[in-house]
Design a protein around this motif. Structure first.
Motif, PDB file in Angstrom:
ATOM      1  N   ALA A  97      -7.446   9.754   1.815  1.00 16.61           N
ATOM      2  CA  ALA A  97      -7.991  10.730   2.968  1.00 16.61           C
ATOM      3  C   ALA A  97      -8.563  12.110   1.995  1.00 16.61           C
ATOM      4  O   ALA A  97      -9.406  12.602   2.643  1.00 16.61           O
ATOM      5  CB  ALA A  97      -6.708  11.155   3.658  1.00 16.61           C
ATOM      6  N   ASN A 146      -1.169   6.801  -2.191  1.00 17.74           N
ATOM      7  CA  ASN A 146      -2.543   5.963  -1.971  1.00 17.74           C
ATOM      8  C   ASN A 146      -3.367   6.465  -0.842  1.00 17.74           C
ATOM      9  O   ASN A 146      -4.273   6.790  -0.786  1.00 17.74           O
ATOM     10  CB  ASN A 146      -2.408   4.574  -1.944  1.00 17.74           C
ATOM     11  CG  ASN A 146      -1.691   3.934  -3.199  1.00 17.74           C
ATOM     12  OD1 ASN A 146      -2.182   4.624  -4.187  1.00 17.74           O
ATOM     13  ND2 ASN A 146      -0.651   3.283  -2.933  1.00 17.74           N
ATOM     14  N   TRP A 147      -2.584   6.465   0.421  1.00 22.18           N
ATOM     15  CA  TRP A 147      -3.142   7.087   1.652  1.00 22.18           C
ATOM     16  C   TRP A 147      -3.647   8.471   1.530  1.00 22.18           C
ATOM     17  O   TRP A 147      -4.830   8.603   1.906  1.00 22.18           O
ATOM     18  CB  TRP A 147      -2.541   6.729   2.775  1.00 22.18           C
ATOM     19  CG  TRP A 147      -1.898   5.472   2.884  1.00 22.18           C
ATOM     20  CD1 TRP A 147      -0.696   4.936   2.500  1.00 22.18           C
ATOM     21  CD2 TRP A 147      -2.725   4.507   3.905  1.00 22.18           C
ATOM     22  NE1 TRP A 147      -0.621   3.391   2.964  1.00 22.18           N
ATOM     23  CE2 TRP A 147      -1.828   3.189   3.739  1.00 22.18           C
ATOM     24  CE3 TRP A 147      -3.778   4.379   4.230  1.00 22.18           C
ATOM     25  CZ2 TRP A 147      -2.419   1.953   4.232  1.00 22.18           C
ATOM     26  CZ3 TRP A 147      -4.427   3.488   5.140  1.00 22.18           C
ATOM     27  CH2 TRP A 147      -3.597   2.064   5.032  1.00 22.18           C
ATOM     28  N   LEU A 157       2.986   7.849  -0.071  1.00 24.68           N
ATOM     29  CA  LEU A 157       1.962   7.810   0.718  1.00 24.68           C
ATOM     30  C   LEU A 157       0.781   8.492  -0.256  1.00 24.68           C
ATOM     31  O   LEU A 157      -0.187   8.782   0.119  1.00 24.68           O
ATOM     32  CB  LEU A 157       2.206   8.861   1.727  1.00 24.68           C
ATOM     33  CG  LEU A 157       3.119   8.601   3.102  1.00 24.68           C
ATOM     34  CD1 LEU A 157       3.369   9.518   3.802  1.00 24.68           C
ATOM     35  CD2 LEU A 157       2.496   7.329   3.735  1.00 24.68           C
ATOM     36  N   SER A 204       0.581  -1.418  -0.081  1.00 25.04           N
ATOM     37  CA  SER A 204       0.028   0.028   0.101  1.00 25.04           C
ATOM     38  C   SER A 204       0.959   1.184   0.066  1.00 25.04           C
ATOM     39  O   SER A 204       0.369   2.224  -0.267  1.00 25.04           O
ATOM     40  CB  SER A 204      -1.074   0.076   1.365  1.00 25.04           C
ATOM     41  OG  SER A 204      -0.262   0.078   2.611  1.00 25.04           O
ATOM     42  N   PHE A 205       2.198   1.080   0.297  1.00 26.35           N
ATOM     43  CA  PHE A 205       3.029   2.289   0.327  1.00 26.35           C
ATOM     44  C   PHE A 205       3.901   2.643  -0.928  1.00 26.35           C
ATOM     45  O   PHE A 205       4.824   3.050  -0.895  1.00 26.35           O
ATOM     46  CB  PHE A 205       4.011   2.182   1.574  1.00 26.35           C
ATOM     47  CG  PHE A 205       3.451   2.489   2.838  1.00 26.35           C
ATOM     48  CD1 PHE A 205       2.940   3.559   3.255  1.00 26.35           C
ATOM     49  CD2 PHE A 205       2.934   1.245   3.546  1.00 26.35           C
ATOM     50  CE1 PHE A 205       2.174   3.830   4.299  1.00 26.35           C
ATOM     51  CE2 PHE A 205       2.210   1.395   4.817  1.00 26.35           C
ATOM     52  CZ  PHE A 205       2.009   2.913   5.410  1.00 26.35           C
ATOM     53  N   LEU A 238      -6.843  -0.569   5.530  1.00 26.66           N
ATOM     54  CA  LEU A 238      -7.765   0.162   6.088  1.00 26.66           C
ATOM     55  C   LEU A 238      -8.825  -0.209   6.653  1.00 26.66           C
ATOM     56  O   LEU A 238      -9.277   0.155   7.920  1.00 26.66           O
ATOM     57  CB  LEU A 238      -8.151   1.770   5.121  1.00 26.66           C
ATOM     58  CG  LEU A 238      -8.811   2.984   6.048  1.00 26.66           C
ATOM     59  CD1 LEU A 238      -8.026   3.229   7.118  1.00 26.66           C
ATOM     60  CD2 LEU A 238      -8.993   3.947   4.873  1.00 26.66           C
ATOM     61  N   ALA A 257      -4.075  -0.540   0.088  1.00 25.44           N
ATOM     62  CA  ALA A 257      -4.442   0.693   0.869  1.00 25.44           C
ATOM     63  C   ALA A 257      -5.905   0.452   1.507  1.00 25.44           C
ATOM     64  O   ALA A 257      -6.087   0.641   2.708  1.00 25.44           O
ATOM     65  CB  ALA A 257      -4.245   1.851   0.418  1.00 25.44           C
TER      66      ALA A 257
END
Length: 298
Positions: free
Chosen positions: A69, A64-65, A62, A46-47, A273, A269
């Motif tokens: 968000a 994808n995160w 970061l 995911s990173f 989550l 990701a």
């Protein structure tokens, strides 16, 4: 004889924890290789960033995160996922707990018959059960909708497919047996003499249920709620069949990212989550309910 005598003190001097640890070692290796390693690899994936032209990049990012968000689309997906799981859990508690208690109070052979009827759907594939709901209420051609419209009871078919209500109904049907099993296991340890003693002292049936039975079966309801919520929030087959592409949840979203757009890092990701959110909600609710239960029993 001398070799055996030489080895005997070594066995006697071995730590007490060594034998249980050696017996648990194969299971721990399986859990480590089948569960922990894939989870860690998914979290690391995911990173990474993804491009349709170059694929997955080797560097950590970061991206994808940040996308999850910033984009309200993903928030809507997760909100819908936990809303459906919460309603299904509440419905299973309201249906499964009384059902388990009623079956528990039955006499043989009816107790065994109704228990088999209740748990029998677990022997059938989730896909088959969900397709059954789709055949019953699938638009104008659904068996129930068509029959009610032919009889003049309905002018329009009951909206079921591609709706949150349809997903909730189908998931409740799938999850109720898990709640019944959890409450049933606790009811087996329930002493019927406590209910008889309360009745002999003049307590009403409502008082017996709320003051005596409910506090004792509350751990079973809690366990069943945790199982139902976790399975409902992470379910894929039922939301995919009933909800389709119009009504996505987190599990179907991760599936699409992995297999349709091939954006594995973004799908990873979403999956990580979802797992973290389910774990946090379950642990938090478990802690709150256990504290309340401890106060009730003091």
């Amino acid at each position: 004889m001398s070799a055996v005598a030489h080895l005997a003190p070594a066995r006697e001097g071995a730590p007490a924890w060594m034998a249980p640890a050696l017996m648990l070692l194969p299971a721990l290796l399986i859990v480590f290789g089948v569960v922990l390693v894939p989870l860690v690899m998914t979290a690391l994936l995911s990173f990474h960033s993804f491009s349709s032209s170059t694929g997955i990049s080797p560097g950590l990012s970061l991206e994808n995160w940040a996308e999850i968000a910033a984009d309200p689309y993903y928030g809507e997906m997760f909100l819908r996922t936990f809303r459906i799981a919460g309603v299904v859990t509440l419905a299973c508690c309201l249906i499964g707990a009384p059902e388990a208690y009623v079956i528990h109070r039955m006499k043989a052979p009816w107790k065994g018959i109704f228990l088999v009827v209740t748990l029998g759907p677990l022997l059938i594939s989730v896909v088959a059960r969900t397709l059954g709901w789709a055949l019953l209420f699938g638009g104008r051609n659904g068996v129930v909708n068509k029959a009610l419209m032919d009889l003049g009871v309905l002018s329009q078919p009951i909206p079921f497919m591609f709706t949150e209500g349809g997903v909730m109904v189908a998931l409740t049907h799938v999850m109720v047996p898990f709640m019944v099993l959890s409450v049933w296991a606790v009811l087996q340890r329930l002493d019927p003499r406590t209910e008889n003693a309360a009745a002999s002292l003049g307590a009403s049936q409502f008082t017996i249920l709320t003051r005596i039975v409910l506090p004792q079966v509350l751990p079973g309801i809690l366990s069943g709620a945790i199982i139902v919520f976790a399975l409902s929030a992470s379910s894929f087959a039922t939301p995919a069949i009933i909800g389709g592409r119009r009504l996505k949840v987190a599990a179907t979203l991760a599936y699409d990212e992995f297999l349709n757009t091939l954006n594995w890092p973004l799908g990873a990701a979403v999956a990580v989550l979802l797992l973290a959110a389910i774990a946090a909600i379950v642990i938090g609710c478990n802690t709150l309910v256990e504290r309340r239960y401890a106060r009730m029993t003091q």
